[in-house]
Scaffold this motif. Sequence first.
Motif, short mmCIF file in Angstrom:
data_model
loop_
_atom_site.label_atom_id
_atom_site.label_comp_id
_atom_site.label_asym_id
_atom_site.label_seq_id
_atom_site.Cartn_x
_atom_site.Cartn_y
_atom_site.Cartn_z
N ASP A 92 5.30 -2.53 10.15
CA ASP A 92 3.98 -2.09 10.59
C ASP A 92 3.18 -1.64 9.37
O ASP A 92 3.48 -0.62 8.75
CB ASP A 92 4.12 -0.95 11.59
CG ASP A 92 2.77 -0.43 12.10
OD1 ASP A 92 1.75 -1.11 11.83
OD2 ASP A 92 2.74 0.63 12.74
N LEU A 93 2.16 -2.39 9.03
CA LEU A 93 1.35 -2.08 7.85
C LEU A 93 0.02 -1.41 8.21
O LEU A 93 -0.79 -1.12 7.33
CB LEU A 93 1.08 -3.37 7.07
CG LEU A 93 2.33 -4.10 6.56
CD1 LEU A 93 1.94 -5.46 5.95
CD2 LEU A 93 3.06 -3.26 5.52
N SER A 94 -0.18 -1.14 9.49
CA SER A 94 -1.46 -0.60 9.94
C SER A 94 -1.84 0.75 9.33
O SER A 94 -3.04 1.05 9.22
CB SER A 94 -1.48 -0.50 11.47
OG SER A 94 -0.44 0.35 11.94
N PRO A 95 -0.87 1.59 8.91
CA PRO A 95 -1.29 2.88 8.33
C PRO A 95 -1.94 2.75 6.95
O PRO A 95 -2.51 3.73 6.45
CB PRO A 95 0.04 3.66 8.20
CG PRO A 95 0.98 3.00 9.15
CD PRO A 95 0.60 1.56 9.13
N TYR A 96 -1.88 1.56 6.33
CA TYR A 96 -2.29 1.44 4.93
C TYR A 96 -3.68 0.81 4.79
O TYR A 96 -4.02 -0.15 5.50
CB TYR A 96 -1.26 0.62 4.15
CG TYR A 96 0.13 1.17 4.29
CD1 TYR A 96 0.48 2.38 3.70
CD2 TYR A 96 1.08 0.51 5.07
CE1 TYR A 96 1.75 2.91 3.86
CE2 TYR A 96 2.35 1.03 5.24
CZ TYR A 96 2.68 2.23 4.63
OH TYR A 96 3.94 2.75 4.80
N LYS A 97 -4.45 1.35 3.86
CA LYS A 97 -5.78 0.79 3.57
C LYS A 97 -5.65 -0.47 2.72
O LYS A 97 -6.46 -1.39 2.84
CB LYS A 97 -6.62 1.84 2.84
CG LYS A 97 -8.06 1.43 2.60
CD LYS A 97 -8.82 1.31 3.91
CE LYS A 97 -10.30 0.99 3.67
NZ LYS A 97 -11.05 2.16 3.19
N MET A 98 -4.63 -0.51 1.87
CA MET A 98 -4.37 -1.70 1.07
C MET A 98 -2.94 -1.65 0.55
O MET A 98 -2.27 -0.60 0.60
CB MET A 98 -5.36 -1.81 -0.09
CG MET A 98 -5.20 -0.79 -1.19
SD MET A 98 -6.41 -0.98 -2.54
CE MET A 98 -6.08 -2.64 -3.15
N VAL A 136 -7.98 -7.16 -3.98
CA VAL A 136 -8.18 -6.04 -4.90
C VAL A 136 -9.51 -5.34 -4.68
O VAL A 136 -9.67 -4.16 -5.01
CB VAL A 136 -8.04 -6.53 -6.36
CG1 VAL A 136 -9.27 -7.31 -6.82
CG2 VAL A 136 -7.79 -5.35 -7.30
N THR A 137 -10.49 -6.04 -4.09
CA THR A 137 -11.81 -5.42 -3.89
C THR A 137 -11.77 -4.27 -2.88
O THR A 137 -12.72 -3.49 -2.79
CB THR A 137 -12.84 -6.47 -3.41
OG1 THR A 137 -12.38 -7.05 -2.18
CG2 THR A 137 -12.99 -7.57 -4.45
N ALA A 138 -10.63 -4.14 -2.15
CA ALA A 138 -10.48 -3.00 -1.24
C ALA A 138 -10.50 -1.67 -1.98
O ALA A 138 -10.76 -0.62 -1.37
CB ALA A 138 -9.17 -3.13 -0.45
N PRO A 160 -5.58 -5.72 3.21
CA PRO A 160 -5.73 -6.35 1.89
C PRO A 160 -4.48 -6.15 1.04
O PRO A 160 -3.92 -5.05 1.01
CB PRO A 160 -6.94 -5.63 1.28
CG PRO A 160 -7.65 -5.03 2.45
CD PRO A 160 -6.60 -4.71 3.47
N ILE A 161 -4.05 -7.21 0.34
CA ILE A 161 -2.88 -7.12 -0.53
C ILE A 161 -3.22 -7.73 -1.88
O ILE A 161 -3.89 -8.76 -1.96
CB ILE A 161 -1.65 -7.81 0.10
CG1 ILE A 161 -0.40 -7.63 -0.80
CG2 ILE A 161 -1.90 -9.29 0.40
CD1 ILE A 161 0.90 -8.05 -0.13
N THR A 162 -2.81 -7.06 -2.92
CA THR A 162 -3.03 -7.55 -4.29
C THR A 162 -1.79 -7.23 -5.11
O THR A 162 -0.75 -6.88 -4.55
CB THR A 162 -4.31 -6.94 -4.88
OG1 THR A 162 -4.60 -7.59 -6.13
CG2 THR A 162 -4.18 -5.44 -5.09
N ASN A 163 -1.88 -7.38 -6.44
CA ASN A 163 -0.70 -7.03 -7.24
C ASN A 163 -1.08 -6.22 -8.47
O ASN A 163 -2.26 -5.97 -8.74
CB ASN A 163 0.15 -8.27 -7.56
CG ASN A 163 -0.27 -9.01 -8.82
OD1 ASN A 163 -1.35 -8.81 -9.36
ND2 ASN A 163 0.61 -9.87 -9.29
#
Length: 408
Positions: free
Chosen positions: A344-350, A287-289, A377-380
């Motif tokens: 592919d998750l590379s386009p995402y900042k978080m 989440v700190t992203a 980074p992944i959060t919920n």
Amino acid sequence: MSLNATPASERIHIGIFGKRNAGKSSLINAITGQNLAIVSETKGTTTDPVYKAMEILPLGPVMIIDTPGIDDEGALGQLRIQKAYQVLNKTDIALLVIDAAIGPSDEDLRLVNRINEKKIPLLVVINKCEQLAPAKQAQYQALLPNNQLLLVSAEKQLHILELEEAIAQAAPTEENKARIVSDLLAPSDFVVLVVPIDSAAPKGRLILPQQQTIRDILEADATAIVVKENELTATLQNLGRKPRLVITDSQVFKKVATATPGDILLTSFSILFARYKGNLATAVQGVTALNSIEDGDKILIGEGCTHHRQCDDIGTVKLPRWIKEYTGKNPEFIFTSGTEFPLDLSPYKMIIHCGGCMLNEREMQYRIKCAVDQNIPITNYGITIAYINGILKRTVEPFPQIYNLLAK
């Protein structure tokens, strides 16, 4: 959903894999004792994964997934094979069905390797075993030296009971299962659950995480007290003793945190489910992203279910609004739901994911691993809302390891 029905996410998912005409659908019908799957001599009858919720004794509620043949042909066939392989991401027990007259093929062996890489319990089922000579059995075992072969005949109902018992033995034991909240409670504890009733709440029932949490509280021989957010203060004053925990819907986190005295532990359904089905430490760190979000950055907001969007939907409306207010930036939000999740998750900042109440644990863990492997980074939802409101440390206090992580 009926309160008597086991949610799909809580059922053991049994994936049935194999080549076309290996007998996958026939085997499903034999195991279930019903004509649930279409059986045909025509190759490729099953064109998409088919999900069937049912009960298998002695295992109990399961989700059986009938998949397309892993030897399908053509451009469309390749898409079907890809869908079959994607089912592995949610499979708790895999059954690979092999025609006894043909034996293990290159496609079968590739699938075995993939299943073993994912550490999924695997049962290799040699169907039409009445056609199998002993020499062939030894030959097949040599090709699959690390796997037990189960000889069955779906058509003649041979050794189906033994297969069912093997499936039950492969299932995770009750002792090893994660808990939503019961491991935090002692008998006779009070737990107050704050449940807003708004336009997004389904008429006549609570949403699934709330139902499951109440059941888990009762399993701990504790007492669940359910209130709306505007009744919390009066309820806490009238209880007579301090509750062990207050659990709230994340959307009213700020209001509930203000109303809950500091000496009472507080968390949310979403945070509990981050621990139950995912990785709470990873989500808290992810989440700190938010602090490095810039204009134009892409944020993926993922949900595990598909539902009718309300005008003030949490995922597509409230979260984006709160994130823009917190960051002072204007990122781009991309939304996925149900079985959709980008490879592919590379386009995402978080990535900000829902609690995953409609996903089984294996699929939720797969999504988290995809993000971790690609350094995204992944959060919920709940953790994001708590962080934005400056109460994240308080809301993970029930989990000492996570609390100490934030204290460092």
